[in-house]
Scaffold this active site. Sequence first.
Site, PDB file in Angstrom:
ATOM      1  N   GLU A 192      -6.274  -2.133  -2.277  1.00 57.63           N
ATOM      2  CA  GLU A 192      -5.866  -3.216  -2.866  1.00 57.63           C
ATOM      3  C   GLU A 192      -6.858  -4.413  -2.784  1.00 57.63           C
ATOM      4  O   GLU A 192      -6.361  -5.589  -2.473  1.00 57.63           O
ATOM      5  CB  GLU A 192      -4.384  -3.527  -1.852  1.00 57.63           C
ATOM      6  CG  GLU A 192      -3.430  -2.507  -1.942  1.00 57.63           C
ATOM      7  CD  GLU A 192      -2.326  -3.028  -0.860  1.00 57.63           C
ATOM      8  OE1 GLU A 192      -2.152  -4.028  -0.523  1.00 57.63           O
ATOM      9  OE2 GLU A 192      -1.473  -1.736  -0.564  1.00 57.63           O
ATOM     10  N   GLU A 284       0.526   4.633  -1.626  1.00 56.72           N
ATOM     11  CA  GLU A 284       1.307   3.628  -0.816  1.00 56.72           C
ATOM     12  C   GLU A 284       2.656   3.420  -1.733  1.00 56.72           C
ATOM     13  O   GLU A 284       2.545   3.081  -3.030  1.00 56.72           O
ATOM     14  CB  GLU A 284       1.032   2.540  -0.402  1.00 56.72           C
ATOM     15  CG  GLU A 284       0.060   2.490   0.975  1.00 56.72           C
ATOM     16  CD  GLU A 284      -0.359   1.434   1.067  1.00 56.72           C
ATOM     17  OE1 GLU A 284       0.256   0.379   1.511  1.00 56.72           O
ATOM     18  OE2 GLU A 284      -1.571   0.831   1.672  1.00 56.72           O
TER      19      GLU A 284
END
Length: 417
Positions: A192, A284
């Site tokens: 991320e 995720e």
Amino acid sequence: MRSLLSLLALAPALAVAEPIKHTARANWLSYSPIDHQADTGARALLNYLQSTYGNHYLSGQMDKNDVAWVKSHTGKTPAIQGNDFMDYSPSRVAYGASSSSAEEAIAFDKAGGINTVVWHWNAPTCLYNSASQPWYKGFYTSATCFDVQQAMNEGPGGSNYQLILRDIDAIAVQLQKLASAGVPVLWRPLHEPEGGWFWWGAKGSGPFKQLWDLMYQRLTQYHNLHNLIWVCNTAASDWYPGNSKCDIATVDVYASPGDHGPLHDQWNTLYGLTNGARILALAEVGDIPDPSQMTSSGALWAYWMTWSGSFIEDGSYNSVSYIQQVYGDSKVITVDGPSPLGSWKQGSTGSSGSGSSTTTTTTQTKPTTTTTSASSGSTGSLAAQFGQCGGQGWTGPTACVSPYTCQVQNQYYSQCL
């Protein structure tokens, strides 16, 4: 909702009006790992994912305890277990953190499963450690003054750069345990980045990409770790390292509780970014996407990884009945369900591939005469420069390769300097 035809328009290898044929897609995506020295286990893992891509979806669950929770509520074991190497970060070890994630990964591999590893990398130094930003939040940008851009600009002669190497070396110790046990890993570091909430993404895409290259070179060329399948985790074009530096492209998506849509917009974005030339997966999720919707929309994610805790257990994101439905679906691969993993490690011939690294960061090559055995405390084993050589609970080597000496950093961590 985008149509299947709009998705197909992104694929130059297929006609716009032609439906996706799973066999053609498997053949088309028959690429080698970016690490041309990848071992047989890593090759088998990538080959297996390529063989199932577009036909089935591998189930995944973060955390050993929640893997067991899924098993207890569905009777089936997720195909992929998520592991976090967070507590191996030296700046966390300094405060007494410890972990058994490496051993848990080895155990899951022996049980027939696949492992993915993420690293919530606590900043190497400069933790605020305040009431609002305690040391254990040190992977967040808001909890540290560590500057990744400054560290990368320093180069090998800089103290902050050396601390980055120290931390990567500490993680290499754990990855070597897996390599020694024959465990291939879906390795997802520096995740991320474009969000900026983690320190490795706080200074923009340039320093992040430099760090990505450094980590790749340090692990593969210095530590000779070739059991890794490199998983990138961004759909932002400025941040994506490129297909030549990524084996699998992924995104993290947390939809509203109870929204089991196929995430086709995210699929289309990532498909376009990679030119359709890389396996795409959900690293995720909070909500498990509906397998039937994935199939009908053409968002054919290779696997999904549900995050732990409330995301899987409390019923707001995924009801127990829905989880049972998903894990009973014939398109969903589990360790022991209707579509089992089977002997996936037998899918590799062990031949060398055509993938190559294009990293540009300069790092010293690990001496070929050095013997490092960080998972063994046997007499004669030596820790490499910057490697761990002592500390409370340490069972690895306590002596260093010449000319380095073992220097105590704190009661939990000693290092070869």
